[in-house]
Write a protein that holds these residues in place. Structure first.
Motif, PDB file in Angstrom:
ATOM      1  N   LEU A 123       0.835  -1.192   0.000  1.00  0.00           N
ATOM      2  CA  LEU A 123       0.000   0.000   0.000  1.00  0.00           C
ATOM      3  C   LEU A 123       0.875   1.250   0.000  1.00  0.00           C
ATOM      4  O   LEU A 123       1.907   1.292   0.673  1.00  0.00           O
ATOM      5  CB  LEU A 123      -0.907   0.007   1.232  1.00  0.00           C
ATOM      6  CG  LEU A 123      -1.913  -1.137   1.307  1.00  0.00           C
ATOM      7  CD1 LEU A 123      -2.642  -1.118   2.634  1.00  0.00           C
ATOM      8  CD2 LEU A 123      -2.899  -1.058   0.161  1.00  0.00           C
ATOM      9  N   PRO A 124       0.473   2.300  -0.755  1.00  0.00           N
ATOM     10  CA  PRO A 124       1.270   3.522  -0.794  1.00  0.00           C
ATOM     11  C   PRO A 124       1.163   4.299   0.518  1.00  0.00           C
ATOM     12  O   PRO A 124       0.084   4.443   1.084  1.00  0.00           O
ATOM     13  CB  PRO A 124       0.655   4.302  -1.953  1.00  0.00           C
ATOM     14  CG  PRO A 124      -0.741   3.796  -2.070  1.00  0.00           C
ATOM     15  CD  PRO A 124      -0.700   2.369  -1.614  1.00  0.00           C
ATOM     16  N   LYS A 125       2.323   4.755   0.998  1.00  0.00           N
ATOM     17  CA  LYS A 125       2.347   5.546   2.225  1.00  0.00           C
ATOM     18  C   LYS A 125       3.647   6.349   2.246  1.00  0.00           C
ATOM     19  O   LYS A 125       4.727   5.787   2.135  1.00  0.00           O
ATOM     20  CB  LYS A 125       2.262   4.633   3.442  1.00  0.00           C
ATOM     21  CG  LYS A 125       2.119   5.369   4.753  1.00  0.00           C
ATOM     22  CD  LYS A 125       1.925   4.368   5.875  1.00  0.00           C
ATOM     23  CE  LYS A 125       1.709   5.086   7.192  1.00  0.00           C
ATOM     24  NZ  LYS A 125       1.590   4.125   8.292  1.00  0.00           N
ATOM     25  N   ASN A 126       3.534   7.667   2.341  1.00  0.00           N
ATOM     26  CA  ASN A 126       4.686   8.571   2.431  1.00  0.00           C
ATOM     27  C   ASN A 126       5.676   8.375   1.286  1.00  0.00           C
ATOM     28  O   ASN A 126       6.878   8.315   1.483  1.00  0.00           O
ATOM     29  CB  ASN A 126       5.413   8.405   3.770  1.00  0.00           C
ATOM     30  CG  ASN A 126       4.526   8.699   4.954  1.00  0.00           C
ATOM     31  OD1 ASN A 126       3.640   9.543   4.864  1.00  0.00           O
ATOM     32  ND2 ASN A 126       4.736   7.995   6.042  1.00  0.00           N
ATOM     33  N   GLY A 127       5.186   8.238   0.057  1.00  0.00           N
ATOM     34  CA  GLY A 127       6.055   8.112  -1.105  1.00  0.00           C
ATOM     35  C   GLY A 127       6.689   6.742  -1.269  1.00  0.00           C
ATOM     36  O   GLY A 127       7.611   6.580  -2.066  1.00  0.00           O
ATOM     37  N   LYS A 128       6.226   5.757  -0.537  1.00  0.00           N
ATOM     38  CA  LYS A 128       6.749   4.400  -0.635  1.00  0.00           C
ATOM     39  C   LYS A 128       5.592   3.414  -0.691  1.00  0.00           C
ATOM     40  O   LYS A 128       4.478   3.736  -0.294  1.00  0.00           O
ATOM     41  CB  LYS A 128       7.619   4.062   0.582  1.00  0.00           C
ATOM     42  CG  LYS A 128       8.861   4.874   0.708  1.00  0.00           C
ATOM     43  CD  LYS A 128       9.641   4.419   1.926  1.00  0.00           C
ATOM     44  CE  LYS A 128      10.916   5.239   2.051  1.00  0.00           C
ATOM     45  NZ  LYS A 128      11.733   4.781   3.164  1.00  0.00           N
ATOM     46  N   LEU A 129       5.892   2.228  -1.193  1.00  0.00           N
ATOM     47  CA  LEU A 129       4.944   1.131  -1.078  1.00  0.00           C
ATOM     48  C   LEU A 129       5.364   0.340   0.143  1.00  0.00           C
ATOM     49  O   LEU A 129       6.494  -0.128   0.234  1.00  0.00           O
ATOM     50  CB  LEU A 129       4.981   0.234  -2.318  1.00  0.00           C
ATOM     51  CG  LEU A 129       4.390   0.814  -3.587  1.00  0.00           C
ATOM     52  CD1 LEU A 129       4.586  -0.155  -4.747  1.00  0.00           C
ATOM     53  CD2 LEU A 129       2.916   1.110  -3.419  1.00  0.00           C
ATOM     54  N   GLU A 130       4.450   0.202   1.117  1.00  0.00           N
ATOM     55  CA  GLU A 130       4.798  -0.438   2.378  1.00  0.00           C
ATOM     56  C   GLU A 130       3.940  -1.670   2.633  1.00  0.00           C
ATOM     57  O   GLU A 130       2.796  -1.740   2.217  1.00  0.00           O
ATOM     58  CB  GLU A 130       4.647   0.546   3.540  1.00  0.00           C
ATOM     59  CG  GLU A 130       5.634   1.676   3.489  1.00  0.00           C
ATOM     60  CD  GLU A 130       5.586   2.559   4.722  1.00  0.00           C
ATOM     61  OE1 GLU A 130       4.697   2.365   5.581  1.00  0.00           O
ATOM     62  OE2 GLU A 130       6.431   3.449   4.823  1.00  0.00           O
TER      63      GLU A 130
END
Length: 102
Positions: A12-19
């Motif tokens: 899932l996308p979060k803060n410019g990353k996929l986490e």
């Protein structure tokens, strides 16, 4: 949509990353095509049928108490594994239970 190579969960996308929940993350540098548009809420989809609803198979078996000719049954392994299971019958009319061995 991408999946975690560590555990297989959806990233899932979060803060410019996929986490991922397992701790894995992937940088999204230069790729802004990811967004989550809808949050899915859990639903209660278990239906309570009540205590008197019996979903066991129905067979033609005569009740020793009332003489009714329909009963439901369940199978239980009450003896050793190499012997046939015990059938527990329940009359659909008077709810009397009895067992039968094969």
């Amino acid at each position: 949509m991408e999946f975690c190579p560590e555990c297989g969960a959806m990233l899932l996308p979060k803060n410019g990353k996929l986490e991922c929940n397992c701790g894995y993350n992937k940088d999204l540098s230069g790729n802004d095509g990811y967004e989550v548009s809808k949050k899915v809420e859990a639903e209660e989809n278990v239906k309570m049928l009540g205590e008197d609803v019996d979903v066991a198979p129905t067979v033609n078996e005569t009740c020793p108490e009332c003489g009714h000719d329909k009963a439901t049954y369940t199978l239980l392994q009450t003896r050793s594994a190499d012997e046939a299971p015990t059938r527990i019958f329940k009359c659909t009319k008077c709810k009397h239970t009895w067992r039968a061995y094969d």
